[in-house]
Design an enzyme around this catalytic site. Structure first.
Site, PDB file in Angstrom:
ATOM      1  N   HIS A   5       0.828  -1.216   0.000  1.00  0.00           N
ATOM      2  CA  HIS A   5       0.000   0.000   0.000  1.00  0.00           C
ATOM      3  C   HIS A   5       0.864   1.269   0.000  1.00  0.00           C
ATOM      4  O   HIS A   5       0.416   2.320   0.471  1.00  0.00           O
ATOM      5  CB  HIS A   5      -0.937   0.028   1.215  1.00  0.00           C
ATOM      6  CG  HIS A   5      -1.786  -1.185   1.367  1.00  0.00           C
ATOM      7  ND1 HIS A   5      -2.974  -1.377   0.692  1.00  0.00           N
ATOM      8  CD2 HIS A   5      -1.604  -2.310   2.116  1.00  0.00           C
ATOM      9  CE1 HIS A   5      -3.501  -2.540   1.026  1.00  0.00           C
ATOM     10  NE2 HIS A   5      -2.681  -3.129   1.878  1.00  0.00           N
ATOM     11  N   SER A  25      17.423  19.476 -16.050  1.00  0.00           N
ATOM     12  CA  SER A  25      16.350  20.446 -16.205  1.00  0.00           C
ATOM     13  C   SER A  25      16.915  21.727 -16.798  1.00  0.00           C
ATOM     14  O   SER A  25      18.077  22.074 -16.573  1.00  0.00           O
ATOM     15  CB  SER A  25      15.720  20.743 -14.843  1.00  0.00           C
ATOM     16  OG  SER A  25      14.959  21.931 -14.873  1.00  0.00           O
TER      17      SER A  25
END
Length: 448
Positions: free
Chosen positions: A173, A295
């Site tokens: 989970h 970036s």
């Protein structure tokens, strides 16, 4: 360059193999040809060398039943070998106005040999000719995919063995759950490839059957020898029933697409893990700068573009079996022109899965794994089950031990027991990589 839309460069329509009379030169004919041919010529070039192989086997068989004279056979084979050389050297093209690869090869033979070249289509339809080409092509592609799977398997096993003692968090989970290890992580994907290879083997077996001689789907009145062409083309066996031989068009493609989708499922999940583990909030792994991108405004970035693209491409590949299902599932027996479109769906998918397998294996060989990850305090609850099991081993019932450890966590006085003792098959301390390797080899060796 691949030649596509070749028939649209001229208003002059060449005569087709199936034409009885010359087609009138008008815009209707050009429009129909443009639509019906589509991208077929582009993909036909990938089938060219297999069409030569199919032709060679067919004419050898025809010579045994007297439809090609003994003196004619060497001439045909010599010209076919010359065409094969053109293909190998990248000089073979489908000329303007010629419908497909099958027509191009027959026209070249006829141009060189005259009436002898016109004999090669005896006892054959373009339907079974296309089927043979595709099956030979798919067989070869499956064998190439199989080898790429093996390369990735070996890399994953190597990494599993090298890093078997380095622990990482296991998650359920997306919550920290129990201790895992790089050995388990790499090894899990290695074993996943065994099941993927099983599905690829099934596709290979279904593809490895000879449809030649089925003609248009209803056989021939000529006394052809289908067993001989099966041996010459190195198929394992025949598609015996001529109607079913034609029904395998689309079925073979879908079976391979399903196997490709299985491999893609494994690669997509692995790629997701890599992207996650590279994230600074995890920081389990990294790669040299040459394997990442930056970036335009953030100088610190190391983006996992390779694995993001693997994930995206492989997610698309998992939809290919559905595309083929929608294309073929409402068709009755016999040939239908939609079958031509299976090439547009499957052929690019084959290239994509091969690219993804190769780049995954290549990049993983440069992975950098972090040590001592579980020393971070935020991972202490990973060991709660170890504490429970330790109490059980000392005589406390499991339910009582579970409550005791749970209360210590709630009271914030939990002290993790980090002495892992996982010894059963397939666990942190007993990866069974040798057994997994043996299982992989058993499947791999079934490819003939």
């Amino acid at each position: 360059k691949l030649i596509c839309a070749f028939a649209f460069k001229t208003n002059k329509m060449s005569k087709k193999l199936w034409q009885k009379n010359n087609l009138s030169e008008n815009q209707h004919a050009a429009l129909v040809e443009k639509f019906t041919i589509g991208r077929d010529a582009e993909f036909d070039l990938q089938l060219a060398k297999y069409d030569v192989l199919g032709n060679k086997a067919h004419v050898k068989m025809l010579s045994t039943i007297g439809l090609i004279e003994e003196s004619e056979l060497p001439k045909i084979l010599e010209e076919l070998d010359d065409i094969a050389l053109q293909i190998e050297e990248g000089k073979f093209i489908i000329e303007d106005g010629i419908e497909d690869v099958h027509s191009q090869i027959e026209f070249q033979l006829t141009k060189k040999l005259g009436d002898i070249g016109k004999k090669i289509h005896s006892a054959r339809s373009r339907n079974d000719q296309v089927l043979v080409d595709i099956k030979l092509f798919l067989k070869n592609e499956i064998l190439e995919i199989k080898d790429l799977v093996k390369n990735l398997f070996q890399t994953l096993q190597k990494l599993s063995n090298e890093h078997q003692d380095k622990l990482i968090p296991g998650y359920t989970h997306f919550q920290i759950a129990m201790p895992s290890s790089f050995g388990l992580w790499f090894g899990a994907y290695a074993e996943a490839l065994i099941d993927d290879l099983e599905m690829l083997l099934a596709a290979y077996k279904i593809t490895n059957k000879n449809p030649l001689g089925s003609g248009a789907g209803y056989g021939s009145s000529f006394p052809i020898n289908r067993t001989l062409t099966t041996e010459l083309l190195e198929f394992e066996t025949l598609n015996y029933n001529v109607v079913y031989a034609q029904m395998t068009r689309g079925k073979s493609e879908k079976t391979l697409a399903t196997a490709i989708a299985a491999i893609a499922h494994t690669l997509s999940k692995l790629a997701y893990d890599v992207c996650l583990y590279m994230n600074q909030n995890f920081g389990f792994i990294t790669f040299p700068d040459t394997f990442t991108t930056g970036s335009s405004i953030m100088p610190h970035k190391k983006n996992p573009d390779i694995f993001e693209l693997i994930r995206g491409k492989c997610n698309i590949l998992q939809g290919v079996p559905t595309e083929l299902t929608l294309l073929t599932n409402n068709l009755p027996s016999g040939y239908h022109r939609e079958m031509q479109l299976t090439k547009e769906v499957l052929f690019p998918a084959i290239n994509t899965i091969k690219d993804c397998l190769y780049i995954t294996e290549y990049t993983l060989n440069h992975i950098q794994v972090k040590d001592n990850i579980l020393e971070d305090e935020k991972y202490q609850y990973l060991f709660s089950v170890e504490n429970v099991n330790d109490l059980v081993l000392n005589g406390v019932s499991f339910r009582d031990a579970y409550v005791q450890v749970g209360q210590s966590i709630d009271n914030q006085n939990f002290e993790p027991n980090k002495n892992l003792n996982h010894t059963h098959e397939g666990s942190i301390g007993n990866l069974c990589n040798e057994e997994i390797k043996e299982e992989f080899s058993k499947v791999f060796e079934k490819f003939k």
